[in-house]
Design a protein around this motif. Structure first.
Motif, PDB file in Angstrom:
ATOM      1  N   PHE A 260       0.834  -1.208   0.000  1.00 50.74           N
ATOM      2  CA  PHE A 260       0.000   0.000   0.000  1.00 50.74           C
ATOM      3  C   PHE A 260       0.867   1.256   0.000  1.00 50.74           C
ATOM      4  O   PHE A 260       0.656   2.191  -0.784  1.00 50.74           O
ATOM      5  N   ASN A 261       1.860   1.287   0.878  1.00 48.77           N
ATOM      6  CA  ASN A 261       2.709   2.470   0.988  1.00 48.77           C
ATOM      7  C   ASN A 261       3.603   2.656  -0.237  1.00 48.77           C
ATOM      8  O   ASN A 261       3.906   3.791  -0.624  1.00 48.77           O
ATOM      9  N   LEU A 262       4.030   1.554  -0.852  1.00 41.36           N
ATOM     10  CA  LEU A 262       4.817   1.652  -2.080  1.00 41.36           C
ATOM     11  C   LEU A 262       3.982   2.293  -3.181  1.00 41.36           C
ATOM     12  O   LEU A 262       4.457   3.178  -3.919  1.00 41.36           O
ATOM     13  N   MET A 263       2.728   1.859  -3.306  1.00 38.06           N
ATOM     14  CA  MET A 263       1.844   2.438  -4.306  1.00 38.06           C
ATOM     15  C   MET A 263       1.597   3.910  -4.018  1.00 38.06           C
ATOM     16  O   MET A 263       1.579   4.749  -4.933  1.00 38.06           O
ATOM     17  N   TYR A 264       1.400   4.238  -2.766  1.00 37.29           N
ATOM     18  CA  TYR A 264       1.230   5.630  -2.337  1.00 37.29           C
ATOM     19  C   TYR A 264       2.452   6.446  -2.749  1.00 37.29           C
ATOM     20  O   TYR A 264       2.342   7.517  -3.353  1.00 37.29           O
ATOM     21  N   ALA A 265       3.648   5.932  -2.410  1.00 37.65           N
ATOM     22  CA  ALA A 265       4.880   6.669  -2.690  1.00 37.65           C
ATOM     23  C   ALA A 265       5.095   6.886  -4.181  1.00 37.65           C
ATOM     24  O   ALA A 265       5.490   7.967  -4.613  1.00 37.65           O
ATOM     25  N   LEU A 266       4.833   5.845  -4.979  1.00 37.03           N
ATOM     26  CA  LEU A 266       5.023   5.967  -6.426  1.00 37.03           C
ATOM     27  C   LEU A 266       4.008   6.912  -7.060  1.00 37.03           C
ATOM     28  O   LEU A 266       4.280   7.516  -8.106  1.00 37.03           O
ATOM     29  N   SER A 267       2.844   7.063  -6.424  1.00 36.16           N
ATOM     30  CA  SER A 267       1.779   7.896  -6.986  1.00 36.16           C
ATOM     31  C   SER A 267       1.865   9.358  -6.579  1.00 36.16           C
ATOM     32  O   SER A 267       1.477  10.246  -7.344  1.00 36.16           O
ATOM     33  N   ALA A 268       2.345   9.636  -5.366  1.00 34.25           N
ATOM     34  CA  ALA A 268       2.198  10.969  -4.774  1.00 34.25           C
ATOM     35  C   ALA A 268       2.852  12.074  -5.601  1.00 34.25           C
ATOM     36  O   ALA A 268       2.230  13.118  -5.859  1.00 34.25           O
ATOM     37  N   TYR A 269       4.103  11.880  -6.011  1.00 38.33           N
ATOM     38  CA  TYR A 269       4.803  12.949  -6.731  1.00 38.33           C
ATOM     39  C   TYR A 269       4.178  13.219  -8.103  1.00 38.33           C
ATOM     40  O   TYR A 269       3.864  14.377  -8.426  1.00 38.33           O
ATOM     41  N   PRO A 270       3.957  12.190  -8.953  1.00 40.55           N
ATOM     42  CA  PRO A 270       3.296  12.475 -10.231  1.00 40.55           C
ATOM     43  C   PRO A 270       1.888  13.044 -10.058  1.00 40.55           C
ATOM     44  O   PRO A 270       1.454  13.867 -10.867  1.00 40.55           O
ATOM     45  N   ILE A 271       1.187  12.635  -9.012  1.00 42.31           N
ATOM     46  CA  ILE A 271      -0.141  13.196  -8.747  1.00 42.31           C
ATOM     47  C   ILE A 271      -0.021  14.687  -8.445  1.00 42.31           C
ATOM     48  O   ILE A 271      -0.813  15.502  -8.938  1.00 42.31           O
ATOM     49  N   GLY A 272       0.956  15.064  -7.640  1.00 42.19           N
ATOM     50  CA  GLY A 272       1.166  16.476  -7.328  1.00 42.19           C
ATOM     51  C   GLY A 272       1.486  17.298  -8.564  1.00 42.19           C
ATOM     52  O   GLY A 272       0.922  18.380  -8.768  1.00 42.19           O
ATOM     53  N   VAL A 273       2.391  16.793  -9.393  1.00 43.65           N
ATOM     54  CA  VAL A 273       2.761  17.496 -10.630  1.00 43.65           C
ATOM     55  C   VAL A 273       1.559  17.583 -11.563  1.00 43.65           C
ATOM     56  O   VAL A 273       1.272  18.636 -12.154  1.00 43.65           O
ATOM     57  N   TYR A 274       0.830  16.481 -11.683  1.00 47.04           N
ATOM     58  CA  TYR A 274      -0.338  16.434 -12.574  1.00 47.04           C
ATOM     59  C   TYR A 274      -1.430  17.391 -12.111  1.00 47.04           C
ATOM     60  O   TYR A 274      -2.122  18.019 -12.930  1.00 47.04           O
ATOM     61  N   SER A 275      -1.579  17.536 -10.782  1.00 44.38           N
ATOM     62  CA  SER A 275      -2.615  18.425 -10.255  1.00 44.38           C
ATOM     63  C   SER A 275      -2.351  19.876 -10.617  1.00 44.38           C
ATOM     64  O   SER A 275      -3.289  20.668 -10.780  1.00 44.38           O
TER      65      SER A 275
END
Length: 394
Positions: A260-275
């Motif tokens: 769960f945390n690995l998926m969170y970590a891999l998603s957070a930065y691109p999600i921030g940039v994409y937002s």
């Protein structure tokens, strides 16, 4: 160079340092978070309703302090002292768990840890916003959440390793040694804050004036949506209890938690940039939908495939919910009130996330875990629909 001038890998100095701090602190926290549900039920002998209530109280109480300390940091125009004090209090509280014997002394220390989080979070998030380039708050918060969650990946893995090394020791004593081990990365994070973090620049020191963004209709409506969504945000403990219900061992539960945390970590930065590119409101809306799907997957998981899917969706949904709303609030806030406005978001979330876990615990005790997750899915779908009421284009 100013706080926004010096950069590391395209990230401002303060955001980079706070990312390292959060990595170490979350590593410390997540070494023990996956074992806490079993510690409550197997060592402290709490039942389903009390266990769910305790987890909800722990996760909720920190948020009650966030608007207050965000406001105070705005008025004192100082972020660093609150950030240091908050992390120091949490480091002490986690290590002291090694000496707990009853649910009430355990709860008091976990609340103390959450008070530390309440003290530091809004000032820290305000400093991240102040240290970001204009229009790049999503990127900064995404980087911070990525580093925070990489720590959350390292923590369970370190916990698994330490438990393996202590496999010949009585499990209760092993838990206590694990609690003590959390102080090592915690103390390293305090060193970074003390010697490497820089206080806010001119933005924090401006004269306090202007009309608060909290008077905006859309911002108030957004906080209402956050309240509804928070009612569907169950504690992570329920996901581990679900894995245990399907027959997985403590090590298996910790492995799922690391996934769960690995998926969170891999998603957070691109999600921030994409937002920053597509709009934070749009991404927040999608986040509620993904959270509903994750809850449905947990509700109907009967084998490893659906359970893995549930943890992956859960990771993406929490990455969105923990990144985009903070950046959204930071963009709406005026320079003189960033700590207050971001703190208001955290406080509203915290007030309503507590009954969410109490309700989930009651549904589990009275019916089954399936109903706990179905309830969460309904609340997230309601929040998803409510997001369309907000006309703000941010």
């Amino acid at each position: 160079m100013g706080q926004k001038g010096k950069k590391i890998f395209g990230i401002s100095w303060n955001v980079f340092v706070l990312g390292l701090v959060s990595f170490l602190n979350d590593m410390s926290s997540e070494m023990i978070n996956p074992v806490i549900p079993k510690y409550l039920t197997d060592v402290l002998r709490t039942g389903e309703l009390l266990g769910g209530t305790l987890m909800g109280a722990i996760e909720s109480l920190s948020s009650l302090f966030k608007v207050a300390f965000g406001y105070i940091s705005d008025r004192f125009r100082n972020r660093k002292v609150f950030i240091f004090a908050g992390y120091a209090l949490s480091t002490f509280a986690k290590g002291a768990l090694a000496f707990t014997r009853y649910w009430w002394d355990f709860l008091s220390l976990r609340v103390l840890d959450r008070v530390g989080k309440g003290i530091r979070t809004a000032p820290r998030d305000a400093l991240i916003a102040e240290s970001s380039e204009e229009g790049k708050t999503g990127k900064s918060f995404g980087f911070h959440r990525m580093m925070d969650t990489l720590g959350a990946v390292a923590g369970p893995l370190a916990g698994i390793g330490l438990l393996y090394l202590m496999r010949g020791i009585e499990i209760e004593r092993a838990y206590r040694y694990l609690f003590l081990a959390t102080t090592i990365p915690g103390l390293l994070s305090l060193f970074l804050i003390l010697f490497l973090l820089k206080e806010g620049g001119q933005e924090v020191r401006k004269k306090i004036s202007g009309v608060s963004a909290l008077k905006s209709r859309n911002l108030r409506l957004f906080l209402l949506v956050i309240a509804v969504g928070a009612l569907g945000r169950y504690s992570y403990a329920f996901t581990l209890w679900k894995a245990g219900e399907l027959g997985y061992s403590l090590e298996g539960e910790m492995a799922f938690y690391a996934l769960f945390n690995l998926m969170y970590a891999l998603s957070a930065y691109p999600i921030g940039v994409y937002s920053d590119r597509v709009g934070k409101k749009r991404l927040i809306t999608v986040g509620f939908l993904i959270s509903a799907l994750a809850s449905l997957a947990f509700a109907y998981a009967r084998g490893p495939g659906t359970l893995v899917l549930a943890f992956l969706l859960y990771g993406v949904s929490i990455a969105i919910e923990d990144t985009a709303p903070r950046a959204y609030m930071a963009d709406l806030a005026k320079d003189f009130e960033k700590g207050t406005v971001i703190g208001a978001y955290h406080t509203v979330f915290g007030i309503f996330v507590f009954p969410a876990s109490v309700i989930a615990g009651w549904l589990w005790q009275s019916y089954s875990l399936t109903y706990s997750f179905l309830y969460a899915a309904v609340m997230n779908l309601l929040a998803f629909v409510m997001m369309f009421w907000i006309r703000d284009k941010n």
